[in-house]
Structure formats: structure tokens, C-alpha cells
Design a protein around this motif. Sequence first.
Motif, mmCIF file in Angstrom:
data_model
loop_
_atom_site.group_PDB
_atom_site.id
_atom_site.type_symbol
_atom_site.label_atom_id
_atom_site.label_comp_id
_atom_site.label_asym_id
_atom_site.label_seq_id
_atom_site.Cartn_x
_atom_site.Cartn_y
_atom_site.Cartn_z
ATOM 1 N N LEU A 83 84.869 30.971 42.845
ATOM 2 C CA LEU A 83 84.816 30.568 41.878
ATOM 3 C C LEU A 83 85.978 28.602 42.290
ATOM 4 N N PRO A 84 85.796 28.156 41.928
ATOM 5 C CA PRO A 84 86.525 26.631 42.016
ATOM 6 C C PRO A 84 87.891 27.038 41.472
ATOM 7 N N SER A 85 87.489 27.703 40.397
ATOM 8 C CA SER A 85 89.346 27.761 39.276
ATOM 9 C C SER A 85 90.016 28.721 39.995
ATOM 10 N N TRP A 86 88.712 29.599 40.714
ATOM 11 C CA TRP A 86 90.327 30.644 41.199
ATOM 12 C C TRP A 86 90.575 30.475 42.021
ATOM 13 N N LEU A 87 89.779 29.509 43.098
ATOM 14 C CA LEU A 87 90.241 28.692 44.124
ATOM 15 C C LEU A 87 92.110 27.954 44.160
ATOM 16 N N LEU A 88 91.691 27.043 42.992
ATOM 17 C CA LEU A 88 92.567 25.599 42.735
ATOM 18 C C LEU A 88 93.757 26.658 42.216
ATOM 19 N N ILE A 121 89.634 15.462 39.270
ATOM 20 C CA ILE A 121 89.410 17.145 38.389
ATOM 21 C C ILE A 121 90.207 17.161 37.403
ATOM 22 N N SER A 122 91.376 16.630 37.928
ATOM 23 C CA SER A 122 92.827 17.787 36.901
ATOM 24 C C SER A 122 93.091 15.996 35.595
ATOM 25 N N GLY A 123 92.022 15.118 35.396
ATOM 26 C CA GLY A 123 92.604 14.408 34.513
ATOM 27 C C GLY A 123 93.501 13.349 35.109
ATOM 28 N N THR A 124 94.556 13.345 35.591
ATOM 29 C CA THR A 124 95.404 12.817 35.889
ATOM 30 C C THR A 124 95.385 10.541 36.325
#
Length: 145
Positions: free
Chosen positions: A12-17, A140-143
Motif C-alpha cells: 500500500l502506498p500509505s504504508w510505504l509513505l 498528494i499531501s495537500g500542501t
Amino acid sequence: MSEAPLPEIRSLPSWLLGRAAARGRALVAEALAEQDMRMWHHVVLSAVRDLAPVAQADLGRGVGLDPKDLVGVLNDLQAAGLVVREPDPKDRRKNAVSLTARGVRLLTRCERAARTANDELLAPLSEAEREQFTGMLRRISGTGH
């Protein structure tokens, strides 16, 4: 065991991030520790430089730090001679925070150390990949930019 456990989660990208972020934080924290600086102290010093003179309440909101925690960080920074708190020229009832010359010098060293740590984190990537990766992270971070 020939395969790493939890292959679904680890893909999962979220886990990798999360793993990359944890590694990045550890590298930066280690680099800052060599300058006798902690992560939140560095964040606050950097924000003070960018916003000074800044009211304590505005500073806390700007960095997303609870007011009680901010007071502790500012007490540490002031005791070390890195910031000063003086009456806010816009509202004398409030304190405004500014960097001292010593704070500017330490912040410069800390920023250099943090950049070196980030270079280590991104070492497996080419310069073009780093720029692309950083752009994607912003999106993707919304910054924003």
C-alpha cells in the motif's frame, strides 16, 4: 520464510509513505541532535525566522503546536539565547517572538544538516526523480506549491 510478511499491507502506498516518513524523520532528528537541536525546536525557530516578529498565538497556529507545548519550546529556545519575546508592536498585551543573532546562526547550521539528511533519504533517486517525487508528494499531501 522467503517472502516478507504482510505483502498486502506492505504494497500500500500509505504504508510505504509512512515508512519513508519515519526514516526521513529519524535521519533529520539525528542530524539535528548533532547540532543540539530537537525537531520541534527547529520547526519553531524556522517559523520565527519566516514570520518575525510574530505573536506567540499566531506562531502556535502557524506550526500546529499546542499552546502549552509551544510555551515549553519557546522557554527552551529563550533560555539558550536563540529567541527573544518582547511586547508585540501591534498589540502591547501580547508577546512577539524574534530570533537572536545566535538563533540565526544555529538555524542556518540546522537547515544545512536537515538538507543533508534529506539528501541521504533521497540518495537512491536521480535529481530528476527527486524533483518529480517531491512534486508528487506536494500534490498528494495537500500542501500546494
